[in-house]
Write an enzyme that holds these catalytic residues in place. Sequence first.
Site, PDB file in Angstrom:
ATOM      1  N   SER A 180       7.989   1.665   1.234  1.00 34.05           N
ATOM      2  CA  SER A 180       8.847   1.825   2.513  1.00 34.05           C
ATOM      3  C   SER A 180       8.240   1.554   3.871  1.00 34.05           C
ATOM      4  CB  SER A 180       9.287   3.334   2.460  1.00 34.05           C
ATOM      5  OG  SER A 180       8.376   4.217   2.442  1.00 34.05           O
ATOM      6  N   ASN A 191      13.340   1.831   0.050  1.00 33.65           N
ATOM      7  CA  ASN A 191      13.037   3.219  -0.517  1.00 33.65           C
ATOM      8  C   ASN A 191      12.897   2.929  -2.040  1.00 33.65           C
ATOM      9  OD1 ASN A 191      13.477   5.565  -2.029  1.00 33.65           O
ATOM     10  ND2 ASN A 191      14.553   6.522   0.112  1.00 33.65           N
ATOM     11  N   CYS A 208      -0.687  12.246  -7.495  1.00 35.63           N
ATOM     12  CA  CYS A 208      -1.795  12.786  -6.938  1.00 35.63           C
ATOM     13  C   CYS A 208      -1.648  14.250  -6.340  1.00 35.63           C
ATOM     14  CB  CYS A 208      -2.065  11.762  -5.528  1.00 35.63           C
ATOM     15  SG  CYS A 208      -0.964  11.575  -4.430  1.00 35.63           S
TER      16      CYS A 208
HETATM   17  N1  SAH Z   1      -0.637   2.585  -4.779  1.00 33.79           N
HETATM   18  C1  SAH Z   1      -1.010   2.706  -3.513  1.00 33.79           C
HETATM   19  C2  SAH Z   1      -1.281   3.913  -2.752  1.00 33.79           C
HETATM   20  C3  SAH Z   1       0.435   4.580  -2.617  1.00 33.79           C
HETATM   21  S1  SAH Z   1       0.176   5.886  -1.235  1.00 33.79           S
HETATM   22  C4  SAH Z   1      -2.704   2.085  -3.338  1.00 33.79           C
HETATM   23  O1  SAH Z   1      -3.226   1.973  -4.580  1.00 33.79           O
HETATM   24  O2  SAH Z   1      -3.049   1.702  -2.547  1.00 33.79           O
HETATM   25  C5  SAH Z   1       1.922   6.116  -1.308  1.00 33.79           C
HETATM   26  C6  SAH Z   1       2.713   4.942  -0.769  1.00 33.79           C
HETATM   27  O3  SAH Z   1       4.053   5.272  -0.987  1.00 33.79           O
HETATM   28  C7  SAH Z   1       2.548   4.921   0.899  1.00 33.79           C
HETATM   29  O4  SAH Z   1       2.090   3.430   1.004  1.00 33.79           O
HETATM   30  C8  SAH Z   1       4.031   4.783   1.476  1.00 33.79           C
HETATM   31  O5  SAH Z   1       4.469   4.411   2.619  1.00 33.79           O
HETATM   32  C9  SAH Z   1       5.098   5.047   0.230  1.00 33.79           C
HETATM   33  N2  SAH Z   1       6.281   5.589   0.350  1.00 33.79           N
HETATM   34  C10 SAH Z   1       6.237   7.116   0.490  1.00 33.79           C
HETATM   35  N3  SAH Z   1       7.540   7.419   0.200  1.00 33.79           N
HETATM   36  C11 SAH Z   1       8.207   6.238  -0.423  1.00 33.79           C
HETATM   37  C12 SAH Z   1       9.528   5.840  -0.732  1.00 33.79           C
HETATM   38  N4  SAH Z   1      10.578   6.962  -0.876  1.00 33.79           N
HETATM   39  N5  SAH Z   1       9.893   4.790  -1.083  1.00 33.79           N
HETATM   40  C13 SAH Z   1       8.957   3.786  -1.147  1.00 33.79           C
HETATM   41  N6  SAH Z   1       7.546   3.897  -0.688  1.00 33.79           N
HETATM   42  C14 SAH Z   1       7.248   5.214  -0.194  1.00 33.79           C
END
Ligand code: SAH
Length: 418
Positions: free
Chosen positions: A276, A301, A362
Site C-alpha cells: 500500500s 490494499n 512478526c
Molecule cells: N516483505 C517485506 C516486509 C513487509 S513490511 C520485506 O521482506 O521487506 C509490511 C509492509 O506492509 C509495509 O511495506 C507496509 O507498507 C505494507 N502494508 C501495511 N498495510 C498494508 C495493507 N493493508 N495493504 C498492503 N500493504 C500494506
Amino acid sequence: MVSRRGAERIRAGHVWVYRSDVIKAEEVPPGAVVTVQEAGGRGRPPHSRTLGSAFYSTASEIAIRMISPKPTDNVHQLVRERVRSAIAYRERFVDDTNAYRVVYSEGDFLPGLIADRYNDVLSFQVLTQAMDLPEMRETLVAELRRAFDPAILVERVDARVRQLEQLPEKENKVVFLDARRRGGAPISPPSDVAAPGAPARQLEGSALSTEFSMNGIRFLFDPLAGQKTGAFLDQRENYAAAAGYARGEALDVFSYQGGFALHLARVSSKVTGVDSSRPALEAAEQNAKLNGREIEWIEANAFDLLRDYSDAGRHYDTIVLDPPAFAKSRRDAPAALRAYKELNLRALKMLRPGGILVTCSCSYQVSASDLLEAVMSASVDSHRNLRLLENRGQSKDHPSVPGIPETAYLKCLILLTS
Ligand code: SAH
C-alpha cells in the site's frame, strides 16, 4: 530490592523485572547500574540475596533489565566486551551478506541497544535510559567505529520508546560521516551529539545512500529513510528458503522494498509485488532495476486486492504473505488471528495444486502455533490440503534467548498445497 516473583523471573532466565515487582529503589537515578537483591523475610532467609546487576529505568514499566548475574564494577568494559562478542557471533553465523543486525538488544545481552550494518553504513538505536547516558553513548559509538570503521554512522530514533522512557525528543541523524562520503572534506570530530545544522545533516538523502547485498541480491539503502531500520534483515534467511521452493507465477503480498519479490524473481517466471506504500514500491522498483529484473508492482490494499483477485479466479504457483504486526498487544490477538486467517484463505484459494505458500507473522503476541492454527482453519475452509515444509523464525543475526521469549517474534511457515 525486588519481590520473590521478580526474583523467580530472573532465576528462570529472564532479564526483566516489572515495576510492580520492585519493592525498593530509592533515589536511583535514570539509567543507573544497580545491584539487584531479593527481599528476605517471611518464610525466606532473613537476609536479602544478591541476584546480579542491572540497568534501572525510572520511567519504563520494565524497571530492571539484568546485565550480569554478578555485581558490575565497570559497566563500560562490560558493554565493550558484549559488543565484541556480538560481532564475533556474526562472524561465525552470518554468511552471504554485508547487511545484518550487529547488536540485537536482549538477544545479545545488551538491553536497549540495536545496531545494524548495511555495507559501509552503521545505524544504531537506543531504547533505554541506561544506553542513552552520554558516557554510554560515547562508549558505544567508539566501539562500533573501532570495529567497523564505517563511512557513515547514523542514529535512528524510536520516538514512542523515547517517550515511554521519558528521554528527550530526538530526530534521526548522522552522528559521523567520514571523508570517503564528503568528497574529501575534512573529517568532522567524532561526536554523537552533532549540533543541529551541522554539515552532515544538510546532505541529501541520496548522498548518504549505500548499496548492500544479501544472498547475492543487491539492494539500495538510504539510512535516514525507510521504516524500522531500513530493510527487513530479520527475513534474510527466509528469503533464501522461500526462493528454494518457489516456482511459476509468484505473488509477493506486503512487498515493502521487494525483499521476497527479488529473491522469487530468480526462480519464477513472473513476479508481482503488492504494497500500500508508494515510496516502498518506488524503492522496490529501483532494487529490481539494480538486479536487472522485471517485476510488476501494484499499489493496493492487500485485503482488497486478494479478495478481488481470488473472486476473479486468478491463480498463482507461489504466494508470500508478510504483513505488518497486526497484534501490538495481547488484546489485539483475536482480531489479528482473524486477519491472518482471511489473508491465508484468499491465498490458498488462488494457489494451484503443488503451489507454495510462504506465510509470516512478526507479531510477538501471535505464536507459531496460533499462526499454524489460522492457516489450518483457512485450509479447511478452502478445501485445500497442506503440508508444512518448514517452520522458520528470524535470521540468526536476531538471536533469540531461551529464557526471554520476547526475543523470538518472527514466524515464517512454508507450506505445500495439493
Ligand atoms: N516483505 C517485506 C516486509 C513487509 S513490511 C520485506 O521482506 O521487506 C509490511 C509492509 O506492509 C509495509 O511495506 C507496509 O507498507 C505494507 N502494508 C501495511 N498495510 C498494508 C495493507 N493493508 N495493504 C498492503 N500493504 C500494506
